[in-house]
Scaffold this motif. Structure first.
Motif, PDB file in Angstrom:
ATOM      1  N   ALA A  11      -6.499 -43.744  24.336  1.00  0.00           N
ATOM      2  CA  ALA A  11      -6.996 -43.187  22.581  1.00  0.00           C
ATOM      3  C   ALA A  11      -7.769 -44.694  21.918  1.00  0.00           C
ATOM      4  CB  ALA A  11      -7.121 -41.791  21.771  1.00  0.00           C
ATOM      5  N   VAL A  12      -6.889 -45.731  21.604  1.00  0.00           N
ATOM      6  CA  VAL A  12      -6.109 -46.263  20.817  1.00  0.00           C
ATOM      7  C   VAL A  12      -6.465 -47.737  20.845  1.00  0.00           C
ATOM      8  CG1 VAL A  12      -3.971 -44.943  19.149  1.00  0.00           C
ATOM      9  CG2 VAL A  12      -3.388 -46.221  21.305  1.00  0.00           C
ATOM     10  N   GLY A  13      -7.321 -47.628  22.099  1.00  0.00           N
ATOM     11  CA  GLY A  13      -7.389 -49.412  22.463  1.00  0.00           C
ATOM     12  C   GLY A  13      -6.410 -49.628  23.670  1.00  0.00           C
ATOM     13  N   GLY A  14      -5.328 -49.276  24.647  1.00  0.00           N
ATOM     14  CA  GLY A  14      -5.032 -49.714  25.506  1.00  0.00           C
ATOM     15  C   GLY A  14      -4.155 -50.526  24.573  1.00  0.00           C
ATOM     16  N   GLU A  15      -3.398 -51.407  26.388  1.00  0.00           N
ATOM     17  CA  GLU A  15      -2.957 -53.000  26.088  1.00  0.00           C
ATOM     18  C   GLU A  15      -3.268 -53.738  25.050  1.00  0.00           C
ATOM     19  OE1 GLU A  15      -1.295 -56.456  28.756  1.00  0.00           O
ATOM     20  OE2 GLU A  15      -1.889 -54.894  29.844  1.00  0.00           O
ATOM     21  N   GLU A  16      -4.594 -54.138  24.951  1.00  0.00           N
ATOM     22  CA  GLU A  16      -4.406 -54.625  24.024  1.00  0.00           C
ATOM     23  C   GLU A  16      -4.278 -54.575  22.471  1.00  0.00           C
ATOM     24  OE1 GLU A  16      -5.658 -58.344  21.770  1.00  0.00           O
ATOM     25  OE2 GLU A  16      -4.953 -57.587  23.853  1.00  0.00           O
ATOM     26  N   THR A  17      -4.662 -53.245  22.305  1.00  0.00           N
ATOM     27  CA  THR A  17      -3.349 -52.732  21.304  1.00  0.00           C
ATOM     28  C   THR A  17      -1.602 -52.319  20.830  1.00  0.00           C
ATOM     29  OG1 THR A  17      -5.529 -50.894  20.760  1.00  0.00           O
ATOM     30  CG2 THR A  17      -3.606 -50.236  20.115  1.00  0.00           C
ATOM     31  N   PHE A  18      -1.416 -52.336  22.426  1.00  0.00           N
ATOM     32  CA  PHE A  18       0.404 -52.859  21.739  1.00  0.00           C
ATOM     33  C   PHE A  18       0.081 -54.353  21.962  1.00  0.00           C
ATOM     34  CE2 PHE A  18      -0.455 -48.175  22.684  1.00  0.00           C
ATOM     35  CZ  PHE A  18       0.339 -47.151  22.672  1.00  0.00           C
ATOM     36  N   ARG A  19      -0.429 -54.872  22.669  1.00  0.00           N
ATOM     37  CA  ARG A  19       0.287 -56.745  22.529  1.00  0.00           C
ATOM     38  C   ARG A  19      -0.133 -56.716  20.924  1.00  0.00           C
ATOM     39  NH1 ARG A  19       0.474 -59.971  26.585  1.00  0.00           N
ATOM     40  NH2 ARG A  19      -0.487 -58.127  28.157  1.00  0.00           N
ATOM     41  N   ARG A  20      -0.698 -55.989  20.444  1.00  0.00           N
ATOM     42  CA  ARG A  20      -1.090 -56.535  19.254  1.00  0.00           C
ATOM     43  C   ARG A  20      -0.075 -56.366  17.486  1.00  0.00           C
ATOM     44  NH1 ARG A  20      -5.895 -53.929  17.845  1.00  0.00           N
ATOM     45  NH2 ARG A  20      -5.921 -54.370  15.794  1.00  0.00           N
ATOM     46  N   LEU A  21       0.136 -54.841  17.975  1.00  0.00           N
ATOM     47  CA  LEU A  21       1.834 -54.115  17.630  1.00  0.00           C
ATOM     48  C   LEU A  21       2.723 -55.011  17.620  1.00  0.00           C
ATOM     49  CD1 LEU A  21       2.168 -52.178  16.032  1.00  0.00           C
ATOM     50  CD2 LEU A  21       2.807 -50.659  18.895  1.00  0.00           C
ATOM     51  N   VAL A  22       2.631 -54.967  18.645  1.00  0.00           N
ATOM     52  CA  VAL A  22       4.246 -55.383  19.729  1.00  0.00           C
ATOM     53  C   VAL A  22       4.549 -57.028  18.381  1.00  0.00           C
ATOM     54  CG1 VAL A  22       5.926 -55.839  21.053  1.00  0.00           C
ATOM     55  CG2 VAL A  22       4.681 -53.620  20.573  1.00  0.00           C
ATOM     56  N   HIS A  23       3.273 -57.601  19.608  1.00  0.00           N
ATOM     57  CA  HIS A  23       3.088 -59.246  18.633  1.00  0.00           C
ATOM     58  C   HIS A  23       3.185 -59.721  16.693  1.00  0.00           C
ATOM     59  CE1 HIS A  23       2.739 -63.465  18.560  1.00  0.00           C
ATOM     60  NE2 HIS A  23       2.253 -63.603  17.941  1.00  0.00           N
ATOM     61  N   ARG A  24       2.497 -58.325  16.359  1.00  0.00           N
ATOM     62  CA  ARG A  24       2.919 -58.732  15.052  1.00  0.00           C
ATOM     63  C   ARG A  24       4.472 -58.432  14.888  1.00  0.00           C
ATOM     64  NH1 ARG A  24      -1.854 -58.527  11.072  1.00  0.00           N
ATOM     65  NH2 ARG A  24      -0.051 -58.273   8.813  1.00  0.00           N
ATOM     66  N   PHE A  25       4.741 -57.416  15.066  1.00  0.00           N
ATOM     67  CA  PHE A  25       6.127 -56.615  14.451  1.00  0.00           C
ATOM     68  C   PHE A  25       7.122 -57.977  15.093  1.00  0.00           C
ATOM     69  CE2 PHE A  25      10.342 -55.437  16.371  1.00  0.00           C
ATOM     70  CZ  PHE A  25      10.725 -54.466  15.352  1.00  0.00           C
ATOM     71  N   TYR A  26       7.001 -58.805  15.917  1.00  0.00           N
ATOM     72  CA  TYR A  26       8.543 -59.794  16.022  1.00  0.00           C
ATOM     73  C   TYR A  26       8.073 -60.752  16.359  1.00  0.00           C
ATOM     74  CZ  TYR A  26      11.068 -57.443  19.709  1.00  0.00           C
ATOM     75  OH  TYR A  26      12.356 -56.702  20.396  1.00  0.00           O
ATOM     76  N   GLU A  27       6.666 -61.334  15.078  1.00  0.00           N
ATOM     77  CA  GLU A  27       6.541 -62.477  14.049  1.00  0.00           C
ATOM     78  C   GLU A  27       7.519 -62.011  12.743  1.00  0.00           C
ATOM     79  OE1 GLU A  27       1.792 -63.881  14.825  1.00  0.00           O
ATOM     80  OE2 GLU A  27       1.977 -62.301  13.835  1.00  0.00           O
ATOM     81  N   GLY A  28       7.878 -60.910  12.459  1.00  0.00           N
ATOM     82  CA  GLY A  28       8.266 -60.294  11.069  1.00  0.00           C
ATOM     83  C   GLY A  28       9.842 -60.252  11.257  1.00  0.00           C
ATOM     84  N   VAL A  29      10.380 -60.027  12.931  1.00  0.00           N
ATOM     85  CA  VAL A  29      11.528 -59.782  13.211  1.00  0.00           C
ATOM     86  C   VAL A  29      11.870 -61.620  13.796  1.00  0.00           C
ATOM     87  CG1 VAL A  29      12.731 -59.580  15.108  1.00  0.00           C
ATOM     88  CG2 VAL A  29      11.648 -57.328  14.893  1.00  0.00           C
TER      89      VAL A  29
END
Length: 128
Positions: A11-29
């Motif tokens: 529903a949220v867009g599959g792997e691409e959405t989670f790829r974007r989410l986690v990549h953005r998160f680790y940019e901050g980390v």
């Protein structure tokens, strides 16, 4: 799940959405002086892959995470690291930014965020 039901993952867009989410998160980390020392690897790529795989599986995507790493056992895997309220709050700050960057519909954003807050609180293992 019946054929007519769609997983949250889909529903949220599959792997691409989670790829974007986690990549953005680790940019901050990567730039965070409190959190970065909790990741012993010089490169955050492996940490990014682990979190992405876990979230994909948790939300109804492929179970690659368990195939590669076994049962998630999140508390056990995080015990070697001191995680207090400051670390939890920093983690949530970067994750909030990452979730906001997805521009999900409100219902999906709330469902995702509520889980992430629950997970972050459950991993605190050190008194303040």
């Amino acid at each position: 799940m019946s054929v007519s039901e769609t997983s949250f993952y889909d529903a949220v867009g599959g792997e691409e959405t989670f790829r974007r989410l986690v990549h953005r998160f680790y940019e901050g980390v990567a730039e965070d002086p409190l959190l970065r020392p909790l990741y012993p690897e010089p490169d955050l790529t492996a940490a990014e892959e682990r979190l992405r795989g876990f979230l994909i599986q948790y939300w109804g995507g492929p179970n690659t995470y368990s195939q590669q790493r076994g049962h998630p056992r999140l508390r056990m895997r995080h015990m070697p690291f001191v995680i207090g309220e400051p670390e939890r709050d920093a983690w949530l700050r970067h994750m909030r930014d990452a979730v906001d960057s997805l521009d999900l519909p409100e219902e999906q954003e709330t469902r995702l965020w509520d889980y992430l807050v629950y997970a972050a609180h459950s991993l605190v293992n050190s008194p303040t």
